[in-house]
Design an enzyme around this catalytic site. Structure first.
Site, PDB file in Angstrom:
ATOM      1  N   ARG A  62      25.238  49.469  51.670  1.00  0.00           N
ATOM      2  CA  ARG A  62      26.657  49.153  51.831  1.00  0.00           C
ATOM      3  C   ARG A  62      27.326  50.088  52.833  1.00  0.00           C
ATOM      4  O   ARG A  62      28.199  49.670  53.595  1.00  0.00           O
ATOM      5  CB  ARG A  62      27.350  49.257  50.475  1.00  0.00           C
ATOM      6  N   HIS A  66      29.575  48.937  55.961  1.00  0.00           N
ATOM      7  CA  HIS A  66      30.956  49.387  56.180  1.00  0.00           C
ATOM      8  C   HIS A  66      31.099  50.213  57.453  1.00  0.00           C
ATOM      9  O   HIS A  66      32.199  50.326  57.991  1.00  0.00           O
ATOM     10  CB  HIS A  66      31.463  50.170  54.968  1.00  0.00           C
ATOM     11  N   VAL A  70      33.372  48.305  61.270  1.00  0.00           N
ATOM     12  CA  VAL A  70      34.557  48.987  61.786  1.00  0.00           C
ATOM     13  C   VAL A  70      34.224  49.583  63.156  1.00  0.00           C
ATOM     14  O   VAL A  70      33.631  50.648  63.257  1.00  0.00           O
ATOM     15  CB  VAL A  70      35.034  50.082  60.809  1.00  0.00           C
ATOM     16  N   ASP A  74      28.512  53.053  64.444  1.00  0.00           N
ATOM     17  CA  ASP A  74      28.686  54.296  65.201  1.00  0.00           C
ATOM     18  C   ASP A  74      28.878  55.511  64.304  1.00  0.00           C
ATOM     19  O   ASP A  74      29.370  56.550  64.757  1.00  0.00           O
ATOM     20  CB  ASP A  74      29.886  54.152  66.156  1.00  0.00           C
ATOM     21  N   ASN A  94      36.716  51.854  50.804  1.00  0.00           N
ATOM     22  CA  ASN A  94      35.780  52.977  50.671  1.00  0.00           C
ATOM     23  C   ASN A  94      36.196  54.026  49.650  1.00  0.00           C
ATOM     24  O   ASN A  94      35.327  54.677  49.040  1.00  0.00           O
ATOM     25  CB  ASN A  94      35.606  53.672  52.029  1.00  0.00           C
ATOM     26  N   THR A 241      18.242  41.964  37.211  1.00  0.00           N
ATOM     27  CA  THR A 241      17.425  42.952  37.932  1.00  0.00           C
ATOM     28  C   THR A 241      18.282  43.708  38.955  1.00  0.00           C
ATOM     29  O   THR A 241      18.126  43.520  40.165  1.00  0.00           O
ATOM     30  CB  THR A 241      16.232  42.271  38.652  1.00  0.00           C
ATOM     31  N   ASP A 246      16.062  40.727  45.229  1.00  0.00           N
ATOM     32  CA  ASP A 246      15.465  39.400  45.102  1.00  0.00           C
ATOM     33  C   ASP A 246      16.573  38.353  45.275  1.00  0.00           C
ATOM     34  O   ASP A 246      17.700  38.698  45.617  1.00  0.00           O
ATOM     35  CB  ASP A 246      14.776  39.273  43.729  1.00  0.00           C
TER      36      ASP A 246
HETATM   37  C1  HEM Z   1      31.075  39.044  52.170  1.00  0.00           C
HETATM   38  C2  HEM Z   1      31.984  39.933  51.947  1.00  0.00           C
HETATM   39  C3  HEM Z   1      31.805  41.099  51.017  1.00  0.00           C
HETATM   40  C4  HEM Z   1      32.722  41.537  50.126  1.00  0.00           C
HETATM   41  C5  HEM Z   1      34.119  40.977  49.895  1.00  0.00           C
HETATM   42  C6  HEM Z   1      32.128  42.649  49.422  1.00  0.00           C
HETATM   43  C7  HEM Z   1      32.779  43.388  48.445  1.00  0.00           C
HETATM   44  C8  HEM Z   1      32.174  44.342  47.652  1.00  0.00           C
HETATM   45  C9  HEM Z   1      32.808  45.030  46.559  1.00  0.00           C
HETATM   46  C10 HEM Z   1      34.260  44.836  46.114  1.00  0.00           C
HETATM   47  C11 HEM Z   1      31.898  45.854  46.001  1.00  0.00           C
HETATM   48  C12 HEM Z   1      32.107  46.780  44.796  1.00  0.00           C
HETATM   49  C13 HEM Z   1      32.719  48.090  45.243  1.00  0.00           C
HETATM   50  C14 HEM Z   1      33.277  48.889  44.089  1.00  0.00           C
HETATM   51  O1  HEM Z   1      33.468  48.354  43.010  1.00  0.00           O
HETATM   52  O2  HEM Z   1      33.534  50.089  44.287  1.00  0.00           O
HETATM   53  C15 HEM Z   1      30.686  45.713  46.749  1.00  0.00           C
HETATM   54  C16 HEM Z   1      29.514  46.399  46.491  1.00  0.00           C
HETATM   55  C17 HEM Z   1      28.374  46.282  47.257  1.00  0.00           C
HETATM   56  N1  HEM Z   1      28.252  45.578  48.436  1.00  0.00           N
HETATM   57 FE1  HEM Z   1      29.514  44.168  49.113  1.00  0.00          FE
HETATM   58  N2  HEM Z   1      30.868  42.859  49.888  1.00  0.00           N
HETATM   59  C18 HEM Z   1      30.620  41.943  50.876  1.00  0.00           C
HETATM   60  C19 HEM Z   1      29.475  41.858  51.643  1.00  0.00           C
HETATM   61  C20 HEM Z   1      28.445  42.756  51.591  1.00  0.00           C
HETATM   62  C21 HEM Z   1      27.405  42.873  52.574  1.00  0.00           C
HETATM   63  C22 HEM Z   1      27.333  42.054  53.865  1.00  0.00           C
HETATM   64  C23 HEM Z   1      26.566  43.858  52.158  1.00  0.00           C
HETATM   65  C24 HEM Z   1      25.335  44.416  52.826  1.00  0.00           C
HETATM   66  C25 HEM Z   1      24.604  43.765  53.696  1.00  0.00           C
HETATM   67  C26 HEM Z   1      27.074  44.336  50.891  1.00  0.00           C
HETATM   68  C27 HEM Z   1      26.470  45.272  50.100  1.00  0.00           C
HETATM   69  C28 HEM Z   1      26.985  45.749  48.903  1.00  0.00           C
HETATM   70  C29 HEM Z   1      26.231  46.563  47.984  1.00  0.00           C
HETATM   71  C30 HEM Z   1      24.763  46.921  48.103  1.00  0.00           C
HETATM   72  C31 HEM Z   1      27.107  46.920  46.947  1.00  0.00           C
HETATM   73  C32 HEM Z   1      26.812  47.840  45.741  1.00  0.00           C
HETATM   74  C33 HEM Z   1      27.010  49.280  46.184  1.00  0.00           C
HETATM   75  C34 HEM Z   1      26.727  50.333  45.127  1.00  0.00           C
HETATM   76  O3  HEM Z   1      26.291  50.035  44.027  1.00  0.00           O
HETATM   77  O4  HEM Z   1      26.976  51.519  45.456  1.00  0.00           O
HETATM   78  N3  HEM Z   1      28.225  43.668  50.595  1.00  0.00           N
HETATM   79  N4  HEM Z   1      30.875  44.788  47.753  1.00  0.00           N
END
Ligand code: HEM
Ligand code: NAG
Ligand code: NAG
Ligand code: NAG
Ligand code: NAG
Length: 319
Positions: A62, A66, A70, A74, A94, A241, A246
């Site tokens: 993630r 992020h 932006v 970089d 963030n 999981t 997966d």
């Molecule tokens: C499509 C739009 C997306 C939205 C609106 C979104 C939003 C979010 C949100 C709200 C969280 C939880 C953050 C928290 O509760 O603190 C999250 C977690 C996460 N996002 Fe996304 N996300 C998106 C796309 C992506 C993409 C493209 C990736 C990577 C290629 C990604 C990877 C992750 C991962 C791996 C987590 C878990 C992080 C952790 O456990 O530390 N997300 N995302």
């Protein structure tokens, strides 16, 4: 005939221009002379971090996302705030959420020992994201290298560029299109939510206000995430999981068991993305292929190259 040659020259010139500012500037062997140990150092750093905490793989993936959304990949997200500078760490998406910074610091320190002042933080982050996915059972891809690090960061750009969980399908599509990413990329890359956790404050709106949610799933999440309070309670995206990469994320979308409104938008009545979700839910190989392709594109968003930016010694501050 002359017109034909003229057209050919114009086309060739145009393709060179698009290569010059596109993803083709990065190459996998960029450090093969200056830092041949790089890939094994980063991989070892990820392995060590995963041994301490399996969730960190999700967090590193993630972090790279992020960073890239932006102003390009970089390492802008890695810059700490100072008394005279506000960076991206406290941007809405963030603050209290982005994590994994210490892992990148540790890897960077090992890389600096082996090959001082040549490897960018942005490249380390791109490699760590790939290695995380691979070690959690996901697909692999070649990471083009040669990114340089920014000398600045922007909280307002982070607020405006990183997609939010309340986005609908059309704003999600626009947000990805702004980064040169397609609808296929949007759906496949959202499959990253097969790993990692989200906070109650981020999924509350979905479990209370969205229709078409599995009733038992809704109830069990509402028990953990009340209408107010418990904002920081964590739940896994993929409740079966959560540390394995997966295609269960897509199966869960079909079953209406997902955490975020934005996830829910990808498979809902009348959504144009329903068929893509069905495809990835039924065919893991198709998902892995599309995810890897999407990552290569995302990893190549507007890199700083040549003499732009710098190679930061400490990822948290400019030299
Ligand atoms: C499509 C739009 C997306 C939205 C609106 C979104 C939003 C979010 C949100 C709200 C969280 C939880 C953050 C928290 O509760 O603190 C999250 C977690 C996460 N996002 Fe996304 N996300 C998106 C796309 C992506 C993409 C493209 C990736 C990577 C290629 C990604 C990877 C992750 C991962 C791996 C987590 C878990 C992080 C952790 O456990 O530390 N997300 N995302
Ligand atoms: C970031 O989170 C901290 C701790 O919850 C909070 O005090 C601070 O106001 C937040 N910053 C921003 C910019 O939202
Ligand atoms: C960005 O988001 C943070 C946290 O929500 C907020 O405090 C800040 O005012 C926003 N805008 C800018 C320009 O930083
Ligand atoms: C999606 O959200 C945008 C911005 O909030 C809004 O203007 C638009 O009408 C919404 N589209 C749909 C189809 O709901
Ligand atoms: C749910 O919708 C209601 C009515 O529109 C709104 O007042 C409330 O803030 C929403 N709840 C969440 C958690 O978004």
């Amino acid at each position: 005939m002359a017109a034909y040659y003229f057209l050919l020259i114009v086309l060739l010139a145009a393709s060179e221009i698009s290569e010059a500012d596109g993803q083709n500037e990065l190459c996998t062997d960029f450090y093969c002379n200056s830092c041949p140990e790089l890939l094994s150092i980063v991989n070892q750093g990820v392995v060590n971090a995963l041994k301490k905490e399996t969730r960190i793989g999700a967090s590193l993936l993630r972090l790279h996302f992020h960073d890239c959304f932006v102003n390009g990949c970089d390492a802008s997200i890695l810059l700490d705030d100072t008394s005279s500078f506000i960076g991206e760490k406290t941007a809405a998406a963030n603050n209290n959420s982005a994590r994994g910074f210490n892992v990148i610091d540790d890897i960077k320190a090992s890389v600096e020992k082996a090959c001082p002042k040549v490897v960018s933080c942005a490249d380390i982050l791109a490699l760590a994201a790939r290695d995380s996915v691979v070690h959690l059972g996901g697909p692999s891809w070649d990471v083009g290298l040669g990114r340089r690090d920014s000398i600045t960061a922007s909280r307002s750009d982070a607020n405006n560029s990183i997609p939010a969980p309340f986005f609908n399908l059309s704003t999600l599509k626009t947000n990805f299109a702004n980064q040169g990413l397609s609808v296929e990329d949007l759906v496949a890359l959202s499959g990253a939510h097969t790993i990692g956790l989200a906070r109650c404050v981020q999924f509350r709106a979905h479990i209370y206000n969205d229709s078409n949610v599995d009733p038992l799933f809704r109830k069990s999440l509402q028990n953990k995430c009340p209408r107010s309070g418990n904002d920081n309670v964590l739940e896994p995206f993929d409740y079966q999981t959560p540390t394995h990469f997966d295609n269960l994320y897509f199966k869960n979308l079909l079953a209406k068991k997902t955490l975020l409104h934005s996830d829910h938008e990808l498979f809902n009545i009348g959504s144009s993305t329903n068929n893509l979700v069905r495809k990835y839910a039924t065919n893991n190989a198709e998902f892995f292929k599309a995810f890897a392709e999407g990552m290569v594109k995302m990893s190549s968003i507007k890199p700083l190259t040549g003499s732009n930016g710098q190679i930061r010694i400490n990822c948290r501050k400019t030299n």
